[in-house]
Design a protein around this motif. Structure first.
Motif, PDB file in Angstrom:
ATOM      1  N   TYR A  25       6.624   3.488 -11.487  1.00  0.00           N
ATOM      2  CA  TYR A  25       6.073   2.162 -11.248  1.00  0.00           C
ATOM      3  C   TYR A  25       6.590   1.662  -9.895  1.00  0.00           C
ATOM      4  O   TYR A  25       7.763   1.866  -9.571  1.00  0.00           O
ATOM      5  CB  TYR A  25       6.518   1.177 -12.321  1.00  0.00           C
ATOM      6  N   ASP A  59       3.025  -6.693  -6.578  1.00  0.00           N
ATOM      7  CA  ASP A  59       1.594  -6.685  -6.312  1.00  0.00           C
ATOM      8  C   ASP A  59       1.092  -5.344  -5.785  1.00  0.00           C
ATOM      9  O   ASP A  59      -0.044  -5.238  -5.317  1.00  0.00           O
ATOM     10  CB  ASP A  59       1.216  -7.810  -5.350  1.00  0.00           C
ATOM     11  N   ALA A  60       1.913  -4.308  -5.882  1.00  0.00           N
ATOM     12  CA  ALA A  60       1.472  -2.967  -5.506  1.00  0.00           C
ATOM     13  C   ALA A  60       0.733  -2.325  -6.674  1.00  0.00           C
ATOM     14  O   ALA A  60       1.048  -2.576  -7.841  1.00  0.00           O
ATOM     15  CB  ALA A  60       2.664  -2.103  -5.099  1.00  0.00           C
ATOM     16  N   GLU A  61      -0.231  -1.496  -6.370  1.00  0.00           N
ATOM     17  CA  GLU A  61      -1.039  -0.836  -7.403  1.00  0.00           C
ATOM     18  C   GLU A  61      -0.238   0.283  -8.068  1.00  0.00           C
ATOM     19  O   GLU A  61       0.458   1.054  -7.397  1.00  0.00           O
ATOM     20  CB  GLU A  61      -2.305  -0.274  -6.765  1.00  0.00           C
ATOM     21  N   THR A  62      -0.342   0.383  -9.385  1.00  0.00           N
ATOM     22  CA  THR A  62       0.325   1.429 -10.150  1.00  0.00           C
ATOM     23  C   THR A  62      -0.627   2.603 -10.350  1.00  0.00           C
ATOM     24  O   THR A  62      -1.835   2.410 -10.549  1.00  0.00           O
ATOM     25  CB  THR A  62       0.786   0.890 -11.521  1.00  0.00           C
ATOM     26  N   SER A  87       3.520   6.619  -6.813  1.00  0.00           N
ATOM     27  CA  SER A  87       2.588   7.563  -7.435  1.00  0.00           C
ATOM     28  C   SER A  87       3.054   9.000  -7.275  1.00  0.00           C
ATOM     29  O   SER A  87       2.848   9.830  -8.165  1.00  0.00           O
ATOM     30  CB  SER A  87       1.192   7.413  -6.822  1.00  0.00           C
ATOM     31  N   ILE A 120      -0.174   3.924 -15.653  1.00  0.00           N
ATOM     32  CA  ILE A 120      -0.819   2.862 -16.430  1.00  0.00           C
ATOM     33  C   ILE A 120      -1.182   3.373 -17.817  1.00  0.00           C
ATOM     34  O   ILE A 120      -1.065   2.651 -18.822  1.00  0.00           O
ATOM     35  CB  ILE A 120      -2.069   2.353 -15.697  1.00  0.00           C
ATOM     36  N   HIS A 169       2.461   1.939  -3.446  1.00  0.00           N
ATOM     37  CA  HIS A 169       1.560   2.661  -4.357  1.00  0.00           C
ATOM     38  C   HIS A 169       1.701   4.164  -4.159  1.00  0.00           C
ATOM     39  O   HIS A 169       1.859   4.919  -5.129  1.00  0.00           O
ATOM     40  CB  HIS A 169       0.115   2.227  -4.119  1.00  0.00           C
ATOM     41  N   ASP A 177       0.824  -1.211   0.000  1.00  0.00           N
ATOM     42  CA  ASP A 177       0.000   0.000   0.000  1.00  0.00           C
ATOM     43  C   ASP A 177       0.857   1.260   0.000  1.00  0.00           C
ATOM     44  O   ASP A 177       0.533   2.251  -0.679  1.00  0.00           O
ATOM     45  CB  ASP A 177      -0.958   0.001   1.198  1.00  0.00           C
TER      46      ASP A 177
END
Length: 366
Positions: A321, A326-329, A316, A334, A312, A309
């Motif tokens: 990236y 498994d971290a959100e981009t 960000s 994207i 991300h 978490d």
């Protein structure tokens, strides 16, 4: 002239806002606001006596400061922050030796991380919960550092002119068909050195030099500027092609400045080498200082920054990236498109840096 001041471990000054990559060194301390919620008195007392972690960082983003505050809120560990350019911070740690207050070093290029290892400012990480989160090619083979974020170095063109036919590889930039089209940063730029270092690793100095000579013969002008200024030149039609880091492109896309967004809308992106080695990637990373006095707190911070978490939020904030798979981009990243990345261990970018310098010098890449 760069200003260095004494690093005060007991400092209690407020966090200062930060600018871009060229900001001078500055010392701050990340103080958390008063804790809220139903934390027990015993837990709160433990947090209040958790001590400090001293961070030397070459990243200068307000989003980082917010995360350091969150870390303090969660752990009670106060973050003392010293900001500066990577090479200056490494040299400072060398000069301070065993008297250095640094607990961790964060820097923004694999080549600079390699320099940190070469200068002996790190000690190996042994915490498997941290090491297991990071892919093998995004950490030092001896675990002296791990990546925090990554970015791709891509080919950029003007959309209005259309995608150059047949341009799919970095190698294609040396084709005489692109004579007078290419604008680049200087040979001393660390991102160019890392790109060339990856070519040296893959095809040797001779092959890398042949490519560099071809690109030099296609220059539209002498190397100059930075990624952002060259991207603006592409949008204005002053240059036909360049290579740039993805986070600079994404930054233009989410800028509050309308002129920046207009530049972004004129840029086309090619992720090179999709059928061969994959697109060149580089990283920012963190290492445990050799002479840390607060090892447990330093490891707690590294564990925090590699948590999915937090990854991300951390990535960000600079339109990069995350290093953890498994971290959100971030959406703006994207939007740049999917790609296959080179799986070369990024330590090679530092190991072959001296060779890259020789290659560019011989090729006349000023």
């Amino acid at each position: 002239m760069t200003r260095f001041t004494t690093f005060a471990i007991a400092a209690s000054v407020l966090l200062a806002s930060c600018g871009g990559e060229s900001s001078p060194p500055a010392e701050t301390s990340a103080e958390a606001p008063a804790s809220s919620g139903s934390t027990s008195a015993a837990t709160e007392a433990k947090k209040q006596n958790a001590g400090v972690v001293n961070v030397y960082s070459a990243r200068h983003y307000d989003s980082d400061l917010a995360l350091y505050k969150q870390f303090t809120e969660e752990t009670g560990i106060k973050v003392n922050l010293l900001e500066g350019e990577s090479d200056q911070l490494i040299q400072r740690m060398v000069n301070e030796a065993e008297f250095s207050p640094a607990d961790v070093l964060i820097t923004v290029d694999a080549g600079r991380l390699w320099r940190g290892v070469d200068r002996g400012v790190f000690q190996p990480l042994e915490d498997q919960s941290i090491l297991n989160r990071i892919p093998e090619h995004f950490k030092n083979p001896d675990n002296y550092w791990v990546a925090l974020t990554k970015r791709a170095r891509v080919i950029v063109y003007n959309k209005e002119d259309g995608a150059p036919e047949g341009l799919t590889e970095y190698a294609d930039l040396a084709d005489p068909a692109y004579e007078g089209e290419i604008c680049m940063r200087t040979s001393t730029n660390i991102y160019n050195l890392s790109l060339i270092a990856s070519f040296v690793s893959r095809q040797g100095e001779e092959g890398a030099e042949e490519w560099a000579r071809g690109v030099v013969s296609n220059f539209a002008r002498s190397p100059q500027g930075n990624d952002i200024s060259i991207l603006k030149s592409i949008a204005a039609g002053e240059c036909g092609l360049t290579v740039a880091n993805t986070y600079y492109i994404a930054r233009l896309g989410v800028s509050e400045n309308e002129a920046d967004r207009e530049v972004y809308n004129k840029l086309g992106i090619i992720f090179p080498n999709q059928e061969t080695t994959g697109t060149h990637v580089n990283v920012s990373g963190i290492g445990l200082a050799k002479y840390t006095k607060n090892k447990e707190n330093a490891l707690a911070l590294i564990e925090f920054l590699t948590r999915p978490d937090i990854q991300h939020e951390f990535s960000s904030g600079n339109n990069e990236y995350p290093a953890v798979a498994d971290a959100e981009t971030a959406p703006q990243v994207i939007a740049l498109g999917d790609f296959v990345a080179d799986d070369l261990n990024v330590s090679e970018l530092g190991r072959n840096q001296a060779a890259a310098v020789r290659v560019l010098d011989r090729a006349g890449w000023n």
